[in-house]
Each structure stands twice: as C-alpha cells, then as structure tokens.
Design an enzyme around this catalytic site. Sequence first.
Site, PDB file in Angstrom:
ATOM      1  N   ILE A  14     -56.345 -38.458 -22.757  1.00  7.21           N
ATOM      2  CA  ILE A  14     -56.028 -37.032 -22.627  1.00  7.21           C
ATOM      3  C   ILE A  14     -56.885 -36.389 -21.546  1.00  7.21           C
ATOM      4  CG2 ILE A  14     -55.662 -34.863 -23.874  1.00  7.21           C
ATOM      5  CD1 ILE A  14     -55.608 -36.464 -26.480  1.00  7.21           C
ATOM      6  N   ALA A  84     -64.737 -36.242 -24.694  1.00 10.27           N
ATOM      7  CA  ALA A  84     -65.349 -37.561 -24.933  1.00 10.27           C
ATOM      8  C   ALA A  84     -65.495 -37.827 -26.421  1.00 10.27           C
ATOM      9  CB  ALA A  84     -66.719 -37.630 -24.256  1.00 10.27           C
ATOM     10  N   GLU A  86     -65.094 -41.362 -29.524  1.00 13.88           N
ATOM     11  CA  GLU A  86     -64.435 -42.575 -30.021  1.00 13.88           C
ATOM     12  C   GLU A  86     -63.224 -42.047 -30.778  1.00 13.88           C
ATOM     13  OE1 GLU A  86     -64.997 -45.749 -29.606  1.00 13.88           O
ATOM     14  OE2 GLU A  86     -66.820 -45.487 -28.413  1.00 13.88           O
ATOM     15  N   THR A 135     -58.978 -32.453 -33.424  1.00 16.82           N
ATOM     16  CA  THR A 135     -57.761 -33.089 -33.929  1.00 16.82           C
ATOM     17  C   THR A 135     -57.306 -32.458 -35.247  1.00 16.82           C
ATOM     18  OG1 THR A 135     -57.007 -35.172 -34.930  1.00 16.82           O
ATOM     19  CG2 THR A 135     -59.346 -34.813 -34.912  1.00 16.82           C
ATOM     20  N   ASP A 136     -56.021 -32.629 -35.552  1.00 18.13           N
ATOM     21  CA  ASP A 136     -55.514 -32.162 -36.853  1.00 18.13           C
ATOM     22  C   ASP A 136     -56.005 -33.049 -37.997  1.00 18.13           C
ATOM     23  OD1 ASP A 136     -53.996 -34.426 -36.311  1.00 18.13           O
ATOM     24  OD2 ASP A 136     -52.042 -33.449 -36.528  1.00 18.13           O
ATOM     25  N   GLU A 137     -56.571 -34.232 -37.657  1.00 18.86           N
ATOM     26  CA  GLU A 137     -56.959 -35.169 -38.715  1.00 18.86           C
ATOM     27  C   GLU A 137     -58.116 -34.635 -39.564  1.00 18.86           C
ATOM     28  OE1 GLU A 137     -56.822 -39.321 -37.658  1.00 18.86           O
ATOM     29  OE2 GLU A 137     -55.504 -38.905 -35.973  1.00 18.86           O
ATOM     30  N   TYR A 161     -63.421 -41.590 -38.495  1.00 13.29           N
ATOM     31  CA  TYR A 161     -63.085 -40.854 -37.260  1.00 13.29           C
ATOM     32  C   TYR A 161     -62.925 -39.367 -37.569  1.00 13.29           C
ATOM     33  CZ  TYR A 161     -59.998 -38.736 -33.748  1.00 13.29           C
ATOM     34  OH  TYR A 161     -59.437 -37.874 -32.834  1.00 13.29           O
ATOM     35  N   LYS A 165     -65.196 -36.118 -36.347  1.00 13.36           N
ATOM     36  CA  LYS A 165     -64.647 -34.985 -35.582  1.00 13.36           C
ATOM     37  C   LYS A 165     -64.890 -33.685 -36.354  1.00 13.36           C
ATOM     38  CE  LYS A 165     -62.670 -34.923 -32.193  1.00 13.36           C
ATOM     39  NZ  LYS A 165     -63.126 -34.864 -30.768  1.00 13.36           N
ATOM     40  N   ASN A 191     -50.987 -37.083 -29.691  1.00 10.18           N
ATOM     41  CA  ASN A 191     -50.463 -37.006 -28.319  1.00 10.18           C
ATOM     42  C   ASN A 191     -49.781 -38.314 -27.938  1.00 10.18           C
ATOM     43  OD1 ASN A 191     -52.646 -34.941 -26.288  1.00 10.18           O
ATOM     44  ND2 ASN A 191     -52.216 -34.734 -28.452  1.00 10.18           N
ATOM     45  N   ASN A 260     -43.299 -43.033 -38.992  1.00  6.31           N
ATOM     46  CA  ASN A 260     -43.639 -44.116 -38.054  1.00  6.31           C
ATOM     47  C   ASN A 260     -42.475 -45.076 -37.827  1.00  6.31           C
ATOM     48  OD1 ASN A 260     -46.216 -43.106 -37.803  1.00  6.31           O
ATOM     49  ND2 ASN A 260     -47.098 -44.465 -39.342  1.00  6.31           N
ATOM     50  N   ARG A 306     -53.202 -49.523 -43.585  1.00  5.03           N
ATOM     51  CA  ARG A 306     -54.553 -49.096 -43.179  1.00  5.03           C
ATOM     52  C   ARG A 306     -55.245 -48.519 -44.419  1.00  5.03           C
ATOM     53  NH1 ARG A 306     -54.349 -44.404 -38.746  1.00  5.03           N
ATOM     54  NH2 ARG A 306     -54.478 -46.067 -37.230  1.00  5.03           N
ATOM     55  N   HIS A 309     -55.020 -44.576 -45.541  1.00  6.45           N
ATOM     56  CA  HIS A 309     -54.044 -44.096 -44.550  1.00  6.45           C
ATOM     57  C   HIS A 309     -53.490 -42.714 -44.918  1.00  6.45           C
ATOM     58  CE1 HIS A 309     -50.512 -45.642 -41.850  1.00  6.45           C
ATOM     59  NE2 HIS A 309     -51.033 -44.502 -41.422  1.00  6.45           N
TER      60      HIS A 309
HETATM   61  P1  NAD Z   1     -59.633 -41.964 -25.538  1.00  7.15           P
HETATM   62  O1  NAD Z   1     -60.269 -42.916 -26.476  1.00  7.15           O
HETATM   63  O2  NAD Z   1     -58.428 -42.400 -24.758  1.00  7.15           O
HETATM   64  O3  NAD Z   1     -60.707 -41.465 -24.462  1.00  7.15           O
HETATM   65  C1  NAD Z   1     -62.016 -41.142 -24.815  1.00  7.15           C
HETATM   66  C2  NAD Z   1     -62.857 -41.146 -23.531  1.00  7.15           C
HETATM   67  O4  NAD Z   1     -64.194 -40.778 -23.880  1.00  7.15           O
HETATM   68  C3  NAD Z   1     -62.928 -42.517 -22.857  1.00  7.15           C
HETATM   69  O5  NAD Z   1     -62.719 -42.376 -21.464  1.00  7.15           O
HETATM   70  C4  NAD Z   1     -64.355 -43.000 -23.142  1.00  7.15           C
HETATM   71  O6  NAD Z   1     -64.878 -43.819 -22.112  1.00  7.15           O
HETATM   72  C5  NAD Z   1     -65.090 -41.662 -23.218  1.00  7.15           C
HETATM   73  N1  NAD Z   1     -66.324 -41.765 -24.025  1.00  7.15           N
HETATM   74  C6  NAD Z   1     -66.463 -42.337 -25.251  1.00  7.15           C
HETATM   75  N2  NAD Z   1     -67.743 -42.249 -25.645  1.00  7.15           N
HETATM   76  C7  NAD Z   1     -68.414 -41.588 -24.668  1.00  7.15           C
HETATM   77  C8  NAD Z   1     -69.751 -41.166 -24.522  1.00  7.15           C
HETATM   78  N3  NAD Z   1     -70.673 -41.424 -25.452  1.00  7.15           N
HETATM   79  N4  NAD Z   1     -70.097 -40.477 -23.405  1.00  7.15           N
HETATM   80  C9  NAD Z   1     -69.179 -40.213 -22.437  1.00  7.15           C
HETATM   81  N5  NAD Z   1     -67.892 -40.615 -22.516  1.00  7.15           N
HETATM   82  C10 NAD Z   1     -67.508 -41.285 -23.631  1.00  7.15           C
HETATM   83  O7  NAD Z   1     -59.316 -40.673 -26.406  1.00  7.15           O
HETATM   84  P2  NAD Z   1     -58.171 -39.583 -26.223  1.00  7.15           P
HETATM   85  O8  NAD Z   1     -56.991 -40.010 -27.015  1.00  7.15           O
HETATM   86  O9  NAD Z   1     -58.023 -39.261 -24.789  1.00  7.15           O
HETATM   87  O10 NAD Z   1     -58.834 -38.360 -26.985  1.00  7.15           O
HETATM   88  C11 NAD Z   1     -59.624 -37.400 -26.279  1.00  7.15           C
HETATM   89  C12 NAD Z   1     -60.086 -36.322 -27.254  1.00  7.15           C
HETATM   90  O11 NAD Z   1     -58.945 -35.685 -27.840  1.00  7.15           O
HETATM   91  C13 NAD Z   1     -60.921 -36.852 -28.415  1.00  7.15           C
HETATM   92  O12 NAD Z   1     -61.964 -35.937 -28.654  1.00  7.15           O
HETATM   93  C14 NAD Z   1     -59.946 -36.896 -29.583  1.00  7.15           C
HETATM   94  O13 NAD Z   1     -60.618 -36.713 -30.795  1.00  7.15           O
HETATM   95  C15 NAD Z   1     -59.056 -35.710 -29.252  1.00  7.15           C
HETATM   96  N6  NAD Z   1     -57.675 -35.801 -29.768  1.00  7.15           N
HETATM   97  C16 NAD Z   1     -56.916 -36.910 -29.527  1.00  7.15           C
HETATM   98  C17 NAD Z   1     -55.586 -36.939 -29.992  1.00  7.15           C
HETATM   99  C18 NAD Z   1     -54.695 -38.124 -29.692  1.00  7.15           C
HETATM  100  O14 NAD Z   1     -53.545 -38.155 -30.172  1.00  7.15           O
HETATM  101  N7  NAD Z   1     -55.116 -39.110 -28.908  1.00  7.15           N
HETATM  102  C19 NAD Z   1     -55.053 -35.850 -30.691  1.00  7.15           C
HETATM  103  C20 NAD Z   1     -55.875 -34.724 -30.917  1.00  7.15           C
HETATM  104  C21 NAD Z   1     -57.179 -34.705 -30.442  1.00  7.15           C
HETATM  105  P1  TYD Z   2     -52.371 -44.151 -34.229  1.00  9.48           P
HETATM  106  O1  TYD Z   2     -51.634 -44.227 -32.938  1.00  9.48           O
HETATM  107  O2  TYD Z   2     -53.502 -45.101 -34.460  1.00  9.48           O
HETATM  108  O3  TYD Z   2     -52.830 -42.637 -34.434  1.00  9.48           O
HETATM  109  P2  TYD Z   2     -53.497 -41.902 -35.730  1.00  9.48           P
HETATM  110  O4  TYD Z   2     -53.958 -42.914 -36.695  1.00  9.48           O
HETATM  111  O5  TYD Z   2     -54.631 -41.168 -35.095  1.00  9.48           O
HETATM  112  O6  TYD Z   2     -52.422 -40.997 -36.268  1.00  9.48           O
HETATM  113  O7  TYD Z   2     -51.327 -44.381 -35.389  1.00  9.48           O
HETATM  114  C1  TYD Z   2     -50.211 -43.530 -35.561  1.00  9.48           C
HETATM  115  C2  TYD Z   2     -49.537 -43.934 -36.847  1.00  9.48           C
HETATM  116  O8  TYD Z   2     -48.994 -45.257 -36.700  1.00  9.48           O
HETATM  117  C3  TYD Z   2     -50.496 -44.019 -38.028  1.00  9.48           C
HETATM  118  O9  TYD Z   2     -49.813 -43.570 -39.199  1.00  9.48           O
HETATM  119  C4  TYD Z   2     -50.817 -45.493 -38.152  1.00  9.48           C
HETATM  120  C5  TYD Z   2     -49.532 -46.154 -37.681  1.00  9.48           C
HETATM  121  N1  TYD Z   2     -49.679 -47.460 -37.015  1.00  9.48           N
HETATM  122  C6  TYD Z   2     -48.898 -48.551 -37.425  1.00  9.48           C
HETATM  123  O10 TYD Z   2     -48.072 -48.447 -38.362  1.00  9.48           O
HETATM  124  N2  TYD Z   2     -49.047 -49.724 -36.765  1.00  9.48           N
HETATM  125  C7  TYD Z   2     -49.947 -49.890 -35.740  1.00  9.48           C
HETATM  126  O11 TYD Z   2     -50.074 -51.012 -35.194  1.00  9.48           O
HETATM  127  C8  TYD Z   2     -50.729 -48.765 -35.325  1.00  9.48           C
HETATM  128  C9  TYD Z   2     -51.728 -48.884 -34.205  1.00  9.48           C
HETATM  129  C10 TYD Z   2     -50.555 -47.572 -35.989  1.00  9.48           C
END
Ligand code: NAD
Ligand code: TYD
Length: 369
Positions: A14, A84, A86, A135-137, A161, A165, A191, A260, A306, A309
């Site tokens: 993102i 940034a 995990e 996040t909404d989580e 996780y 957050k 996303n 899913n 999971r 879950h």
């Molecule tokens: P991602 O795992 O793709 O990217 C995370 C980035 O942070 C990576 O580039 C990693 O190298 C960097 N990073 C990790 N630890 C670090 C540290 N200690 N110092 C500096 N950089 C570090 O994650 P994403 O999916 O892009 O998510 C970005 C943010 O959005 C997160 O805070 C996540 O909680 C939030 N978010 C994600 C989603 C989603 O659907 N992916 C939805 C809502 C909110």
């Molecule tokens: P994920 O992309 O890991 O996002 P989040 O857990 O943050 O919502 O997973 C999305 C949904 O898909 C979640 O309900 C877990 C499920 N899932 C599977 O069923 N199989 C898979 O291999 C993965 C990675 C996720």
Amino acid sequence: MSKVLLVTGAAGFIGANFVLYWMEKYPEDKVIALDALTYAGNRANLAAVEDNTNFTFAHVNILDEPVIEALLKDHNVDTIVHFAAESHVDRSITEPDAFLETNIIGTHSLLKAARQVWIEKGLHPSDHRFHHVSTDEVYGTLSPTDPAFSETTPYAPNSPYAASKAASDHLVRSYHHTYGLQVSTSNCSNNYGPYHFPEKLIPLVITNILFNKALPIYGDGQQIRDWLYVEDHARGIDLVLEKGVVGETYNIGGINEWANIDIVKLICKLVDEYFANETELVQRFAKATAAIAGQSESLITYVKDRPGHDRRYAIDPTKANDILGYQPQESFETGIRKTIAWYLNNEQWWQAVMDGSYQDWVSKQYGQS
Ligand code: NAD
Ligand code: TYD
C-alpha cells in the site's frame, strides 16, 4: 502550499501505491520514502519515481529513532504517513515477535521522534501531521447480521497482528491527548491491487493458478472480507490529510463484502477468460494447464482453518463519506480485472519477489517450495 512527506513502509504494497499516487497528484511535494526492506519491501515497487528529484529513498528501520529524528529535521518534514508494519496474519500466528517490535515499538519510536522534532524543538508547531494507517481487524469479528464496524465499535483484536495494530492505534491516540501531537488515524478494510505480496489471498490465487498449484481455502471458505482497490485507500488517506479533523479516526471502505470461496471462484473464472481470449498467455504460462483447459476452479483445495480465524469484516464508511466526501472510484468488477491483468503482465515482478526469503517461510509453513 507544498508538503514534505515522510512515508514509512513505502516499498510495501500500500505504501508504494500511495507514493505513486501522491507524486502523480502532487508533483510539487517532496516525498521521503522510508523502508527497512524486509521480505515484504521491494524497492522495485518505486521504480517509476526513483529518478524524480522530489523523491528520496531512505533504507531505515522505524525502530531507529535518532535516524528518524535526523530525517525529520534535515528534510524539514511536515507530514508523516505511517504504513510500515508486519502485515500478514498467518505470520503473526507462527512468529508474533516481529509484529510487536515493528507495529508497537516501531510506531512508538516514530511518535517519539515526531514529538521531539515537532513539539519539543518547536519545528512546524502548527502545521505538522502524523497520519497512522491502520486496519479494520482491530475491531475483531462480526456475525453475518451484525452492523458493520464504525469508528465507535469497541476494539476486540483476535490475532497477534490485529492486537499489535490496536496497540499502535492507542499509542497514536495517546500522543495526541498527552503531548498535543497532531495525529489522525484511518482504519481500512482489505486492500487488493498491483504490488500485493503473493502470500495474501488474491495474488496468491492468481500466481498459484499460473503455476497450476492448489488454491488453499482455509476452513469452509465462508469467511467474509470487505475488499477495496488500493488506490481508493490512497484517495481516502489523501482526504483525511486534507479535511480530516486532528485527533479523529476514519473508517475507509467501499461496501464490498465477499466470502473467500466466492472471490476465489471469481478469480478462477476471470483468469480462464483471459487464457481463452489471449492465446499468447498459453505460451507464456505453459505450466498453467488447468487455466489453459478453462478449469482453474479444479485447483481449489480446502485446508485446515487458520487458528482464531475471524469470520467477517465489514466497514461502515458513513463518517468518511459524510465528513470527507469520500467515495471509492474503482468498482470491484473493474478493479479485480485490472489486478489480474497486472499480474499477468508483471511476471518478472512476482517471480523476483518469490525468489527471496518468502520461499523459506513458505517451505516452513507448508512444507513445499
Ligand atoms: P506490506 O507488508 O506489503 O508492507 C509493509 C512495508 O513495511 C514493507 O515494505 C516492509 O519492508 C516495511 N517494514 C516492515 N517493518 C519495518 C520496519 N521495522 N521499519 C521500516 N519499514 C518496515 O503491508 P501493506 O499491506 O502494504 O500494509 C501497509 C499498512 O497498511 C500496514 O500498516 C497495515 O497494517 C495497513 N493495512 C493493510 C491492509 C491490507 O489489506 N493489506 C488493510 C488495512 C490496513
Ligand atoms: P489475507 O489475504 O491473509 O488477509 P486477512 O487475513 O488480513 O484478511 O486473507 C484473506 C482471507 O482469505 C482470510 O479470511 C484468510 C483467507 N485465506 C485463505 O482461505 N487461504 C489462503 O491461502 C490465504 C492466504 C488466506
């Protein structure tokens, strides 16, 4: 007036999409893209802006507070957008420590640096902003009939996780109330889109189809997620920065709930369609025999659920709609097609990502490479 942004996690999914969006929309602004380049960070995601004179990349860990302070001062940063983290729930179950370190201690280190520079040393006293991306989580799980998460839904995180957050959200809030740091927070739904790391459901399904590998569905596949195209998330953050009230939180989502199993079946159908219509795909992805036969769905495999879950996530975006005028621009129909097309056209990107340490973790997790 032009801004100077420090974007953390800028080489992740993102963060990178946000930087590309921002630099195109606001070419006068300066962007310092900070990232520790963990397994999830990929500098190639930012290739399109690397040569822009308003772009600087900083290979820095957010835990390194003195370096962050120096960056804030040296570049005269007025806005932090903090991505940034995990971010993968499955990893947080097997290896939670890194989540606490980066998501909690790392966020605190950034807050301390921002407080030092912006408040204690009095730089940018009135116009700074610390925007925290969450996040909404953090709200936990919903039953099928529960109303969607609003900004007043009590926090009830269920995975390490989500708990990490949630803790970071609380720290951000406390730095506003205690020290007067000008913060805002957005809590977004799942996303999807380009540069999404292929351990997450949507890119995992697309790339596994291309390798003719099993598509793992956890449990009964009836868990529901609320999906938003990544650029619409960037638009939401942009609006929070422009119109959001300091100290407030905003839920960002597009009212787009999918079970899913239904989303996986949809991806199978769309990939099969691409293979039927574009014959060169058959040569490029010769291993994808199920897709070539128009039968990607045959790869669906139900696997162990999971632990813990969450059953359903859904965002109520009323506040962002009413106060910020937020509306997503991408429909799911167009967004998911764009995303599949991006993965079909960017094989080099995901192959390179998968050659890295990601594979070690996959082997540990699933006993395969
Ligand atoms: P991602 O795992 O793709 O990217 C995370 C980035 O942070 C990576 O580039 C990693 O190298 C960097 N990073 C990790 N630890 C670090 C540290 N200690 N110092 C500096 N950089 C570090 O994650 P994403 O999916 O892009 O998510 C970005 C943010 O959005 C997160 O805070 C996540 O909680 C939030 N978010 C994600 C989603 C989603 O659907 N992916 C939805 C809502 C909110
Ligand atoms: P994920 O992309 O890991 O996002 P989040 O857990 O943050 O919502 O997973 C999305 C949904 O898909 C979640 O309900 C877990 C499920 N899932 C599977 O069923 N199989 C898979 O291999 C993965 C990675 C996720």
